[in-house]
Design a protein around this motif. Structure first.
Motif, PDB file in Angstrom:
ATOM      1  N   HIS A 197      93.193  -8.690  25.281  1.00 43.13           N
ATOM      2  CA  HIS A 197      93.994  -9.898  25.520  1.00 43.13           C
ATOM      3  C   HIS A 197      93.681 -11.011  24.511  1.00 43.13           C
ATOM      4  O   HIS A 197      93.461 -12.166  24.885  1.00 43.13           O
ATOM      5  CB  HIS A 197      93.808 -10.405  26.951  1.00 43.13           C
ATOM      6  N   ASP A 198      93.634 -10.635  23.226  1.00 43.98           N
ATOM      7  CA  ASP A 198      93.371 -11.578  22.129  1.00 43.98           C
ATOM      8  C   ASP A 198      92.015 -12.273  22.239  1.00 43.98           C
ATOM      9  O   ASP A 198      91.826 -13.384  21.749  1.00 43.98           O
ATOM     10  CB  ASP A 198      94.476 -12.630  22.004  1.00 43.98           C
ATOM     11  N   ARG A 199      91.064 -11.618  22.861  1.00 47.00           N
ATOM     12  CA  ARG A 199      89.707 -12.167  22.983  1.00 47.00           C
ATOM     13  C   ARG A 199      88.685 -11.091  22.630  1.00 47.00           C
ATOM     14  O   ARG A 199      88.844  -9.931  22.989  1.00 47.00           O
ATOM     15  CB  ARG A 199      89.442 -12.664  24.399  1.00 47.00           C
ATOM     16  N   ALA A 200      87.644 -11.504  21.942  1.00 43.54           N
ATOM     17  CA  ALA A 200      86.588 -10.566  21.558  1.00 43.54           C
ATOM     18  C   ALA A 200      85.825 -10.113  22.800  1.00 43.54           C
ATOM     19  O   ALA A 200      85.509 -10.921  23.664  1.00 43.54           O
ATOM     20  CB  ALA A 200      85.632 -11.229  20.577  1.00 43.54           C
ATOM     21  N   PRO A 201      85.510  -8.821  22.870  1.00 39.02           N
ATOM     22  CA  PRO A 201      84.708  -8.336  24.001  1.00 39.02           C
ATOM     23  C   PRO A 201      83.259  -8.818  23.879  1.00 39.02           C
ATOM     24  O   PRO A 201      82.819  -9.247  22.807  1.00 39.02           O
ATOM     25  CB  PRO A 201      84.802  -6.813  23.866  1.00 39.02           C
ATOM     26  N   SER A 202      82.532  -8.705  24.956  1.00 42.14           N
ATOM     27  CA  SER A 202      81.156  -9.206  24.972  1.00 42.14           C
ATOM     28  C   SER A 202      80.263  -8.498  23.954  1.00 42.14           C
ATOM     29  O   SER A 202      79.333  -9.097  23.425  1.00 42.14           O
ATOM     30  CB  SER A 202      80.551  -9.096  26.373  1.00 42.14           C
ATOM     31  N   VAL A 203      80.533  -7.233  23.628  1.00 39.76           N
ATOM     32  CA  VAL A 203      79.693  -6.521  22.649  1.00 39.76           C
ATOM     33  C   VAL A 203      79.855  -7.133  21.261  1.00 39.76           C
ATOM     34  O   VAL A 203      78.948  -7.018  20.443  1.00 39.76           O
ATOM     35  CB  VAL A 203      79.934  -4.986  22.628  1.00 39.76           C
ATOM     36  N   TRP A 204      80.991  -7.788  20.990  1.00 38.98           N
ATOM     37  CA  TRP A 204      81.163  -8.502  19.727  1.00 38.98           C
ATOM     38  C   TRP A 204      80.592  -9.911  19.814  1.00 38.98           C
ATOM     39  O   TRP A 204      80.061 -10.420  18.842  1.00 38.98           O
ATOM     40  CB  TRP A 204      82.635  -8.585  19.333  1.00 38.98           C
ATOM     41  N   MET A 205      80.730 -10.533  20.973  1.00 41.86           N
ATOM     42  CA  MET A 205      80.236 -11.900  21.131  1.00 41.86           C
ATOM     43  C   MET A 205      78.708 -11.949  21.062  1.00 41.86           C
ATOM     44  O   MET A 205      78.134 -12.879  20.502  1.00 41.86           O
ATOM     45  CB  MET A 205      80.688 -12.479  22.475  1.00 41.86           C
ATOM     46  N   ASN A 206      78.059 -10.964  21.644  1.00 42.14           N
ATOM     47  CA  ASN A 206      76.589 -10.887  21.672  1.00 42.14           C
ATOM     48  C   ASN A 206      76.159  -9.533  21.120  1.00 42.14           C
ATOM     49  O   ASN A 206      75.763  -8.646  21.878  1.00 42.14           O
ATOM     50  CB  ASN A 206      76.088 -11.050  23.115  1.00 42.14           C
ATOM     51  N   PRO A 207      76.256  -9.368  19.806  1.00 40.96           N
ATOM     52  CA  PRO A 207      75.989  -8.051  19.228  1.00 40.96           C
ATOM     53  C   PRO A 207      74.532  -7.616  19.369  1.00 40.96           C
ATOM     54  O   PRO A 207      73.617  -8.446  19.323  1.00 40.96           O
ATOM     55  CB  PRO A 207      76.363  -8.220  17.751  1.00 40.96           C
ATOM     56  N   ALA A 208      74.351  -6.324  19.565  1.00 44.49           N
ATOM     57  CA  ALA A 208      73.007  -5.755  19.552  1.00 44.49           C
ATOM     58  C   ALA A 208      72.534  -5.751  18.100  1.00 44.49           C
ATOM     59  O   ALA A 208      73.206  -5.204  17.222  1.00 44.49           O
ATOM     60  CB  ALA A 208      73.027  -4.338  20.112  1.00 44.49           C
ATOM     61  N   LEU A 209      71.429  -6.375  17.862  1.00 46.27           N
ATOM     62  CA  LEU A 209      70.899  -6.464  16.500  1.00 46.27           C
ATOM     63  C   LEU A 209      70.165  -5.183  16.149  1.00 46.27           C
ATOM     64  O   LEU A 209      69.594  -4.520  17.019  1.00 46.27           O
ATOM     65  CB  LEU A 209      69.957  -7.662  16.387  1.00 46.27           C
ATOM     66  N   PRO A 210      70.156  -4.821  14.867  1.00 45.47           N
ATOM     67  CA  PRO A 210      69.400  -3.632  14.449  1.00 45.47           C
ATOM     68  C   PRO A 210      67.902  -3.828  14.654  1.00 45.47           C
ATOM     69  O   PRO A 210      67.417  -4.952  14.777  1.00 45.47           O
ATOM     70  CB  PRO A 210      69.723  -3.512  12.951  1.00 45.47           C
ATOM     71  N   SER A 211      67.188  -2.727  14.663  1.00 45.95           N
ATOM     72  CA  SER A 211      65.726  -2.778  14.736  1.00 45.95           C
ATOM     73  C   SER A 211      65.167  -3.188  13.382  1.00 45.95           C
ATOM     74  O   SER A 211      65.729  -2.855  12.343  1.00 45.95           O
ATOM     75  CB  SER A 211      65.161  -1.407  15.113  1.00 45.95           C
ATOM     76  N   CYS A 212      64.053  -3.904  13.408  1.00 44.91           N
ATOM     77  CA  CYS A 212      63.387  -4.310  12.176  1.00 44.91           C
ATOM     78  C   CYS A 212      62.791  -3.059  11.514  1.00 44.91           C
ATOM     79  O   CYS A 212      62.084  -2.287  12.164  1.00 44.91           O
ATOM     80  CB  CYS A 212      62.286  -5.316  12.486  1.00 44.91           C
ATOM     81  N   ARG A 213      63.066  -2.880  10.251  1.00 48.32           N
ATOM     82  CA  ARG A 213      62.557  -1.684   9.571  1.00 48.32           C
ATOM     83  C   ARG A 213      61.069  -1.791   9.248  1.00 48.32           C
ATOM     84  O   ARG A 213      60.435  -0.808   8.900  1.00 48.32           O
ATOM     85  CB  ARG A 213      63.363  -1.389   8.317  1.00 48.32           C
ATOM     86  N   PHE A 214      60.495  -2.973   9.365  1.00 50.25           N
ATOM     87  CA  PHE A 214      59.082  -3.151   9.078  1.00 50.25           C
ATOM     88  C   PHE A 214      58.207  -3.017  10.328  1.00 50.25           C
ATOM     89  O   PHE A 214      57.217  -2.314  10.327  1.00 50.25           O
ATOM     90  CB  PHE A 214      58.838  -4.507   8.401  1.00 50.25           C
ATOM     91  N   CYS A 215      58.600  -3.715  11.409  1.00 48.94           N
ATOM     92  CA  CYS A 215      57.764  -3.690  12.613  1.00 48.94           C
ATOM     93  C   CYS A 215      58.354  -2.806  13.714  1.00 48.94           C
ATOM     94  O   CYS A 215      57.746  -2.637  14.759  1.00 48.94           O
ATOM     95  CB  CYS A 215      57.551  -5.102  13.151  1.00 48.94           C
ATOM     96  N   GLN A 216      59.540  -2.275  13.481  1.00 48.36           N
ATOM     97  CA  GLN A 216      60.234  -1.376  14.422  1.00 48.36           C
ATOM     98  C   GLN A 216      60.660  -2.058  15.718  1.00 48.36           C
ATOM     99  O   GLN A 216      61.065  -1.386  16.660  1.00 48.36           O
ATOM    100  CB  GLN A 216      59.399  -0.127  14.751  1.00 48.36           C
TER     101      GLN A 216
END
Length: 116
Positions: free
Chosen positions: A24-43
């Motif tokens: 309905h012309d609105r971003a879903p919650s997964v876009w509004m609050n994206p899951a960030l990638p894991s840090c490649r240094f500290c995991q």
């Protein structure tokens, strides 16, 4: 960090095609609050927040799209993108974010299901 353009764009495009009628012309919650990638240094999971340039014209919009990280942008940054793609840019962040996703996808595939 890098993304495979074809694979990630297909993933985003498929999500839009399958869910557009329910958004309905609105971003879903997964876009509004994206899951960030894991840090490649500290995991540490959900911790690698993208660095977004202060100068809006230097923002790497394609990277943010492919990582589905556009929700990390401020409303002001999203309005800047919509201004320069001649999209309506007033309203709540979920609407402007939705238009940003569609606008970027349309640039990559003008024949895809990315019209409003």
């Amino acid at each position: 960090m890098e993304f495979d353009l074809k694979d990630k764009f297909l993933e985003v495009g498929r999500f839009i095609a399958e869910n557009k009628s329910r958004m309905h012309d609105r971003a879903p919650s997964v876009w509004m609050n994206p899951a960030l990638p894991s840090c490649r240094f500290c995991q540490q999971e959900n911790s690698a927040k993208p660095v977004i340039q202060e100068k809006k014209k230097q923002i790497n919009w394609l990277f943010l799209l492919l990582g589905q990280l556009l929700g990390c942008c401020t409303l002001e940054q999203l309005k800047y993108f919509c201004k320069h793609t001649k999209n309506h840019r007033t309203g709540a962040k979920d609407r402007v974010l939705y238009l940003t996703y569609l606008g970027l996808c349309k640039q990559l595939d003008p024949t895809g299901p990315f019209d409003r």
